[in-house]
Design a protein around this motif. Sequence first.
Motif, short mmCIF file in Angstrom:
data_model
loop_
_atom_site.label_atom_id
_atom_site.label_comp_id
_atom_site.label_asym_id
_atom_site.label_seq_id
_atom_site.Cartn_x
_atom_site.Cartn_y
_atom_site.Cartn_z
N UNK A 115 0.84 -1.19 0.00
CA UNK A 115 0.00 0.00 0.00
C UNK A 115 0.88 1.24 0.00
N UNK A 116 0.59 2.18 -0.91
CA UNK A 116 1.35 3.43 -0.98
C UNK A 116 0.38 4.60 -1.08
N UNK A 117 0.86 5.78 -0.66
CA UNK A 117 0.04 6.98 -0.67
C UNK A 117 0.18 7.72 -2.00
N UNK A 118 -0.95 8.18 -2.52
CA UNK A 118 -0.98 9.01 -3.71
C UNK A 118 -1.77 10.27 -3.39
N UNK A 119 -1.76 11.28 -4.26
CA UNK A 119 -2.56 12.49 -3.98
C UNK A 119 -4.05 12.20 -3.85
N UNK A 120 -4.53 11.12 -4.47
CA UNK A 120 -5.95 10.79 -4.42
C UNK A 120 -6.32 9.85 -3.28
N UNK A 121 -5.34 9.30 -2.60
CA UNK A 121 -5.63 8.35 -1.53
C UNK A 121 -4.61 7.24 -1.49
N UNK A 122 -5.06 5.99 -1.40
CA UNK A 122 -4.18 4.84 -1.29
C UNK A 122 -4.22 4.01 -2.56
N UNK A 123 -3.03 3.64 -3.04
CA UNK A 123 -2.89 2.74 -4.18
C UNK A 123 -2.46 1.38 -3.66
N UNK A 124 -3.07 0.32 -4.16
CA UNK A 124 -2.72 -1.05 -3.78
C UNK A 124 -1.98 -1.72 -4.94
N UNK A 125 -0.76 -2.18 -4.68
CA UNK A 125 0.03 -2.91 -5.67
C UNK A 125 0.11 -4.36 -5.22
N UNK A 126 -0.16 -5.30 -6.12
CA UNK A 126 -0.08 -6.72 -5.78
C UNK A 126 1.18 -7.32 -6.37
N UNK A 127 1.58 -8.46 -5.83
CA UNK A 127 2.82 -9.09 -6.28
C UNK A 127 2.75 -9.54 -7.74
N UNK A 128 1.55 -9.83 -8.25
CA UNK A 128 1.43 -10.26 -9.64
C UNK A 128 1.33 -9.10 -10.61
N UNK A 129 1.53 -7.86 -10.11
CA UNK A 129 1.60 -6.71 -10.99
C UNK A 129 0.31 -5.95 -11.20
N UNK A 130 -0.72 -6.25 -10.44
CA UNK A 130 -1.97 -5.50 -10.57
C UNK A 130 -1.92 -4.25 -9.69
N UNK A 131 -2.60 -3.19 -10.13
CA UNK A 131 -2.69 -1.95 -9.36
C UNK A 131 -4.15 -1.51 -9.32
N UNK A 132 -4.60 -1.11 -8.14
CA UNK A 132 -5.98 -0.64 -8.01
C UNK A 132 -6.06 0.36 -6.87
N UNK A 133 -7.15 1.10 -6.83
CA UNK A 133 -7.41 1.99 -5.72
C UNK A 133 -7.84 1.19 -4.50
#
Length: 324
Positions: A115-133
Amino acid sequence: MPHAYQVTSNGYYFGLQYQGKDVIPCVCNKLWRIAKNLVAFRQDSLFGIYSMLENRILYEPTLCAEVPYFRLINNKEDTLVTRSRFITSNPGVFTKTKEYLETCDFLLWEGDRLLVLSPEGIIVITRNGEIRNYKGKKKEEAVNRLMQRCLYEDEYYSVLTGKLSDFDYLTEADKEIDEENFLGVLVPHKVGPEEENVSEKSECSSDNLEWDEPSYKHYDYTGIPPVIKGKFIRHLNCFFDTATNEKLTRFLIYLAWCHANGFVKYDQKGNCTIDPWYASLPDYIESAGTIDRLYEAHQLKGLQSLLYFSPVTDSYLEVLALLN
């Protein structure tokens, strides 16, 4: 990294080309593989993400790359205070510095999510390369938890995760010289309206994190990519004949690996300490002080980051930088 990709460098900054065309400008402090088919690129305290599958930048460098880091020190109250000191329930006195995500992301994965912070909120990065809010209900609580995330060294100099709120100033003098008290802290995000409510427990619980990343890393000289070893050997050939001094060559590369992966620490007096798991020394080395002098004499500090090994991707991330 597929052969169609080429890292560019102007001697200080890095960029990335795909089939001869710039896809990441050559203005980055670091490039690293943050997850499968995702390349992260940092510019100062922020980072962005490039997708190798879609051949495009998914996020410009607006994501928070800094992690507060509490370094264990030896000085007490009777020493001259030039930097704020902190204490916690763990033994020791600490100074507050920072690390960047490329050197410590493996400590921050929660199961298969980062989980990382972005200007819009939290971004979730998964080990298989997916990214979602982030999709949990209690977004403000989750943001606050991420803002509390930090790293610290225990009494054995192992790096652990912790909370900022667990650390307090050693004295009032330490509090007064802390620049953050009067300069303020820039928060790189703003929480928006709630999105869909999915899996509140698994997304928000701070008491049920899966820290599955081991602190121990296995050293294997034969597993270091030839391009990295070649870089070090060419450098060391400026100091001695590596062909006739293979033992010394291997030992210096091992020392660089220990430095790159955080297994060598220095106190405020400059004394060198090697993690006990990695402190078995050759017969011709008298002490850790001898190691430090040997390491400095061969000027390996500028190359050591190339030997950082990420257990997350099971690879040497800085192979990218060697292609130039």
